[in-house]
Write a protein that holds these residues in place. Structure first.
Motif, mmCIF file in Angstrom:
data_model
loop_
_atom_site.group_PDB
_atom_site.id
_atom_site.type_symbol
_atom_site.label_atom_id
_atom_site.label_comp_id
_atom_site.label_asym_id
_atom_site.label_seq_id
_atom_site.Cartn_x
_atom_site.Cartn_y
_atom_site.Cartn_z
ATOM 1 N N UNK A 192 0.798 -1.207 -0.031
ATOM 2 C CA UNK A 192 0.121 -0.060 0.062
ATOM 3 C C UNK A 192 0.746 1.227 -0.043
ATOM 4 N N UNK A 193 1.011 1.932 -1.008
ATOM 5 C CA UNK A 193 1.945 3.032 -1.261
ATOM 6 C C UNK A 193 1.227 4.053 -0.784
ATOM 7 N N UNK A 194 1.582 5.275 -0.072
ATOM 8 C CA UNK A 194 0.989 6.572 0.409
ATOM 9 C C UNK A 194 2.191 7.687 -0.008
ATOM 10 N N UNK A 195 1.996 8.688 -0.492
ATOM 11 C CA UNK A 195 2.829 9.965 -0.455
ATOM 12 C C UNK A 195 2.736 10.645 0.959
ATOM 13 N N UNK A 196 3.950 11.054 1.236
ATOM 14 C CA UNK A 196 4.028 11.869 2.588
ATOM 15 C C UNK A 196 5.391 12.663 2.557
ATOM 16 N N UNK A 197 5.520 13.565 3.759
ATOM 17 C CA UNK A 197 6.826 14.055 3.708
ATOM 18 C C UNK A 197 7.826 13.317 4.676
ATOM 19 N N UNK A 212 10.975 16.691 2.390
ATOM 20 C CA UNK A 212 10.902 16.251 1.025
ATOM 21 C C UNK A 212 10.006 15.280 0.783
ATOM 22 N N UNK A 213 9.345 15.151 -0.358
ATOM 23 C CA UNK A 213 8.464 14.083 -0.640
ATOM 24 C C UNK A 213 8.882 12.695 -0.713
ATOM 25 N N UNK A 214 8.451 11.815 0.151
ATOM 26 C CA UNK A 214 8.629 10.265 -0.294
ATOM 27 C C UNK A 214 7.452 9.457 -0.476
ATOM 28 N N UNK A 215 7.875 8.493 -0.765
ATOM 29 C CA UNK A 215 6.777 7.257 -1.005
ATOM 30 C C UNK A 215 6.786 6.252 0.012
ATOM 31 N N UNK A 216 5.896 6.285 1.161
ATOM 32 C CA UNK A 216 5.650 5.237 2.105
ATOM 33 C C UNK A 216 5.102 3.905 1.663
ATOM 34 N N UNK A 217 5.604 2.936 1.734
ATOM 35 C CA UNK A 217 5.004 1.525 1.278
ATOM 36 C C UNK A 217 4.789 0.548 2.371
ATOM 37 N N UNK A 218 3.644 0.188 2.816
ATOM 38 C CA UNK A 218 3.197 -0.681 3.790
ATOM 39 C C UNK A 218 3.221 -2.138 3.117
ATOM 40 N N UNK A 219 4.039 -2.958 3.423
ATOM 41 C CA UNK A 219 4.221 -4.118 2.638
ATOM 42 C C UNK A 219 3.962 -5.386 3.575
#
Length: 252
Positions: A192-197, A212-219
């Protein structure tokens, strides 16, 4: 309006000098002592200015060597999908090899860590049940590419050869290969990818600016019987990496 902090003023001056072409990518900067004398500030002010520019990706520090103008970084295309799990060994190392880069990582493993409530929910265990937690910093050609914190139920791997993800004969292998070693076949993973800082710590480790923007992935990986056997929080810097999902199509 309050006056700009000295370290930000020095950072702006250094940024302008780099933009003007005074130093090229790969050039080593003069010593901090020289800058401190030139701008009549303390060495600590210069250090903070350079750290600020390092966090923005403009400079890079090399242990025992000094501070250099960073080389421009191409945005990596990271493909996630079934194929990366079938190559054997470390999926990350294979990902980097496909991009012509050397994939390495640093890690810190803690055994018998009580599972926080959200991790317990993802693993289908009781809150506070023991887990093995491993924090990773993944590098491509020595530069940070992604962060990951992995959790595995201790009841599942405790007393086996794979209890420590980076220890024993299966050190450095992917989750699928490690679990197969104890008779567990992983059927699928859910991401489940989500954008956040980025948090302050994440920005420091990834070499990006705070916020900065990152993509956080819950796997989460699942065994054939539906049990969750590993879950991880993955953080990828958006400025350096683009994430692409490869979706297999089953032919009729």
């Amino acid at each position: 309006m309050s006056e700009q902090p000295p370290y930000l003023r020095i950072a702006d001056v250094l940024r302008q000098r780099i933009a003007s072409g005074e130093w090229q990518p790969g050039d080593r900067l003069p010593s901090r002592a020289r800058f401190a004398e030139e701008y009549d500030v303390g060495d600590n002010v210069v250090r903070r200015a350079q750290e600020h520019l390092i966090s923005q990706g403009l400079l890079e520090g090399r242990a025992g060597s000094g501070t250099y103008v960073a080389e421009p970084r191409a945005r990596l295309r990271m493909v996630r999908g079934l194929a990366r799990e079938k190559r054997g060994g470390s999926p990350f190392r294979a990902d980097m090899a496909a991009l012509g880069r050397a994939g390495t990582w640093e890690y810190r493993t803690e055994a018998k860590v009580p599972a926080p409530e959200d991790i317990a929910r993802r693993l289908g265990i009781e809150a506070g049940a023991l887990t093995v937690r491993t924090a990773y910093e993944f590098l491509g050609n020595g530069k940070p590419v992604q962060l990951s914190t992995s959790w595995e139920p201790y009841d599942l791997t405790g007393g086996t050869l794979i209890v420590l993800p980076e220890g024993g004969p299966y050190a450095g292998k992917g989750v699928v290969e490690r679990m197969a070693a104890i008779g567990i076949t992983i059927s699928h993973a859910v991401e489940q990818p989500e954008p956040r800082t980025a948090t302050t710590e994440e920005a420091h480790l990834l070499g990006v600016q705070r916020g900065a923007l990152v993509t956080a992935i819950e796997r989460t990986y699942y065994a054939e019987d539906g049990r969750p056997v590993e879950t991880a929080d993955i953080v990828v810097p958006a400025a350096h990496c683009e994430i692409v999902y490869e979706i297999p199509i089953n032919r009729p």
